[in-house]
Design an enzyme around this catalytic site. Structure first.
Site, mmCIF file in Angstrom:
data_model
loop_
_atom_site.group_PDB
_atom_site.id
_atom_site.type_symbol
_atom_site.label_atom_id
_atom_site.label_comp_id
_atom_site.label_asym_id
_atom_site.label_seq_id
_atom_site.Cartn_x
_atom_site.Cartn_y
_atom_site.Cartn_z
ATOM 1 N N CYS A 1 -10.933 -15.910 1.308
ATOM 2 C CA CYS A 1 -9.540 -16.371 1.441
ATOM 3 C C CYS A 1 -9.456 -17.722 2.153
ATOM 4 C CB CYS A 1 -8.707 -15.342 2.197
ATOM 5 S SG CYS A 1 -8.777 -13.707 1.452
ATOM 6 N N HIS B 1 0.072 -14.634 -1.144
ATOM 7 C CA HIS B 1 -1.318 -14.943 -0.796
ATOM 8 C C HIS B 1 -2.221 -14.932 -2.037
ATOM 9 C CE1 HIS B 1 -4.960 -15.272 1.396
ATOM 10 N NE2 HIS B 1 -5.179 -14.003 1.682
HETATM 11 N N1 COA Z 1 5.324 -6.861 1.116
HETATM 12 C C1 COA Z 1 6.551 -6.510 0.648
HETATM 13 N N2 COA Z 1 6.753 -5.925 -0.549
HETATM 14 C C2 COA Z 1 5.658 -5.712 -1.306
HETATM 15 C C3 COA Z 1 4.364 -6.052 -0.906
HETATM 16 C C4 COA Z 1 4.218 -6.657 0.364
HETATM 17 N N3 COA Z 1 3.017 -7.008 0.806
HETATM 18 N N4 COA Z 1 3.485 -5.704 -1.872
HETATM 19 C C5 COA Z 1 4.223 -5.165 -2.874
HETATM 20 N N5 COA Z 1 5.520 -5.174 -2.531
HETATM 21 C C6 COA Z 1 6.642 -4.623 -3.305
HETATM 22 C C7 COA Z 1 6.573 -5.005 -4.765
HETATM 23 O O1 COA Z 1 7.324 -6.169 -5.035
HETATM 24 C C8 COA Z 1 7.209 -3.782 -5.404
HETATM 25 O O2 COA Z 1 8.615 -3.873 -5.267
HETATM 26 P P1 COA Z 1 9.594 -3.350 -6.425
HETATM 27 O O3 COA Z 1 9.299 -1.878 -6.553
HETATM 28 O O4 COA Z 1 10.956 -3.654 -5.880
HETATM 29 O O5 COA Z 1 9.223 -4.119 -7.657
HETATM 30 C C9 COA Z 1 6.750 -2.632 -4.539
HETATM 31 O O6 COA Z 1 6.482 -3.211 -3.237
HETATM 32 C C10 COA Z 1 5.512 -1.922 -5.059
HETATM 33 O O7 COA Z 1 4.557 -2.908 -5.390
HETATM 34 P P2 COA Z 1 3.056 -2.553 -5.729
HETATM 35 O O8 COA Z 1 2.356 -3.797 -6.189
HETATM 36 O O9 COA Z 1 3.017 -1.359 -6.639
HETATM 37 O O10 COA Z 1 2.512 -2.141 -4.288
HETATM 38 P P3 COA Z 1 1.181 -1.454 -3.930
HETATM 39 O O11 COA Z 1 1.551 -0.314 -3.035
HETATM 40 O O12 COA Z 1 0.324 -1.160 -5.129
HETATM 41 O O13 COA Z 1 0.424 -2.582 -3.087
HETATM 42 C C11 COA Z 1 -0.360 -3.397 -1.019
HETATM 43 C C12 COA Z 1 0.852 -2.935 -1.825
HETATM 44 C C13 COA Z 1 0.107 -3.801 0.368
HETATM 45 C C14 COA Z 1 -1.403 -2.296 -0.916
HETATM 46 C C15 COA Z 1 -1.013 -4.635 -1.751
HETATM 47 O O14 COA Z 1 -0.055 -5.655 -1.848
HETATM 48 C C16 COA Z 1 -2.236 -5.131 -1.041
HETATM 49 O O15 COA Z 1 -3.343 -4.619 -1.242
HETATM 50 N N6 COA Z 1 -2.106 -6.177 -0.182
HETATM 51 C C17 COA Z 1 -3.226 -6.715 0.557
HETATM 52 C C18 COA Z 1 -3.917 -7.803 -0.212
HETATM 53 C C19 COA Z 1 -5.144 -8.256 0.511
HETATM 54 O O16 COA Z 1 -5.922 -7.488 1.020
HETATM 55 N N7 COA Z 1 -5.387 -9.582 0.542
HETATM 56 C C20 COA Z 1 -6.512 -10.153 1.204
HETATM 57 C C21 COA Z 1 -6.233 -10.233 2.655
HETATM 58 S S1 COA Z 1 -7.695 -10.522 3.639
#
Ligand code: COA
Length: 379
Positions: free
Chosen positions: A83, A327
């Protein structure tokens, strides 16, 4: 002098109609146009990207970017540091200019993540962690959750304290039309969102994002080159959390930060605004401490008190940060630079910091194994 001549950011989000190639092209063209530079003056292209090979089956992005931009015979290659790829690419551009090997370097950070399932993306991202962590079934949310637990224990913080990071960064994102989530959130929304890896909830996490950013870094003097890259420093640490001296700080951030302040000849108190790596809310709390913006163990109190809000003493993550601007991993470090340059030029519209002169970007790879700190000064 190494300066920033031009910058550009695509919209961040779930971009169904944009490919990795389309994003790279838009960011590259955008930065060249913004720099008002003749295309043929670009003598090096660096593409910051982490997951193109795994998620898109597309490696070899340097030459590809050159071809897309009509710069086929220009030296070009991909830069990868998880990242932190974007921040590291900026550092490499500065090195090439200082070494006399290039005058104008086009840096593009680009990532296309949302075409695959979140499970596939989480697995691909774990390529930035250690084998032991992967075999234990950890994800990056899990790794940062472990750090949050140790931090809670040591400094008596709790989930409410984390929530103020999301509230601040969503508030800033609501002023940024390029952000993935340009809306404010309430404390209860953050606290009631689903738990991903305790104590981190959905709103404590950065999302999965498509997007790109570009910058023309230049060694040429002239009136278009008024934002100076005053320092660029990288530090590393063990990839595996179990090998770290402490889990309530990122030592690589501390080292890169101290070296950058020294290179720029400034103290942390002189920074007017910063974009820090808030991949998870706990990461921003540790970052403001490790960069010397406040004492260790005080970060969550200072965030809650509004020190790092727009209008506060040192606004942090005015773009919305990774949390709410989004991100797209390889693009993030370049987007941070775009935000600071936009602010220093006075072009940030509703989220403009008045009379700002010095800005800092902090970009982290993995759970802290790479950290890059870049400092920008308006001349
Ligand atoms: N913050 C706020 N809302 C979020 C979000 C976040 N981080 N991620 C997803 N959403 C919302 C989506 O827009 C969606 O909304 P909607 O239902 O109104 O359309 C809903 O939440 C579900 O989205 P979805 O993609 O199915 O969520 P998920 O539960 O599969 O994934 C996380 C959520 C947090 C697990 C995922 O975003 C993730 O893994 N993030 C971390 C990424 C990462 O590790 N990056 C590297 C960092 S070192």
């Amino acid at each position: 002098m190494v300066g920033i001549k031009g910058v550009y950011q695509t919209k961040f989000g779930e971009l169904w109609d944009k490919s990795l190639m389309g994003l790279m092209l838009e960011a590259g063209e955008g930065a060249i146009n913004n720099a008002k530079i003749e295309r043929k003056k670009i003598d090096l292209i660096l593409v910051a990207n982490m997951l193109g090979g795994v998620l898109e089956g597309q490696n070899h992005l340097g030459a590809l970017a050159g071809e897309l931009l009509g710069l086929k015979n220009t030296p070009a290659f991909r830069v990868e540091a998880a990242c932190a790829s974007g921040g590291v690419a900026i550092n490499q551009a500065a090195m090439a200019i200082k070494a006399g090997q290039a005058k104008n370097v086009l840096v593009i950070g680009a990532e296309k993540m949302t075409d695959k399932s979140n499970g596939e993306v989480a697995l691909a991202l774990m390529g930035a962690a250690s084998e032991a962590e992967r075999l234990a079934g950890l994800t990056f949310v899990g790794l940062y959750a472990l750090m949050a637990r140790v931090y809670f224990e040591k400094f008596k913080a709790n989930k409410d304290d984390l929530a103020y990071v999301a509230i601040k960064n969503h508030k800033h994102a609501s002023l940024n039309p390029k952000a993935q989530f340009p809306f404010p959130v309430l404390l209860e929304t953050v606290l009631k969102s689903s738990c991903v890896a305790s104590p981190l909830h959905l709103f404590d996490c950065s999302p999965i994002t498509d997007g790109a950013a570009g910058a023309v870094i230049s060694g040429e003097d002239g009136k278009e080159n008024k934002i100076k890259l005053a320092a660029s420093q990288i530090a590393t640490d063990s990839i595996n959390l179990t090998e770290r001296e402490s889990l309530v700080e990122l030592k690589a951030t501390k080292i890169a930060g101290q070296k950058a302040y020294q290179e720029a000849g400034i103290k942390p108190e002189e920074i007017d605004l910063a974009e820090v790596h808030d991949c998870f809310s706990i990461a921003e709390i540790m970052a403001v401490e490790d960069l010397g913006f406040c004492q260790k163990g005080e970060g969550f109190k200072r965030i809650k008190a509004g020190d790092f809000d727009l209008g506060g003493r040192l606004p942090v993550n005015l773009s919305g940060g990774l949390k709410a601007c989004g991100h797209p991993v390889g693009a993030t470090g370049v987007k941070q630079l775009v935000e600071i340059v936009t602010q220093l030029r006075g072009e940030a519209e509703k989220r403009q910091v008045k009379n700002c002169r010095i800005g800092l970007t902090h970009n982290v790879g993995g759970s802290g194994a790479t950290a890059v700190v870049n400092i920008l000064k308006k001349l």
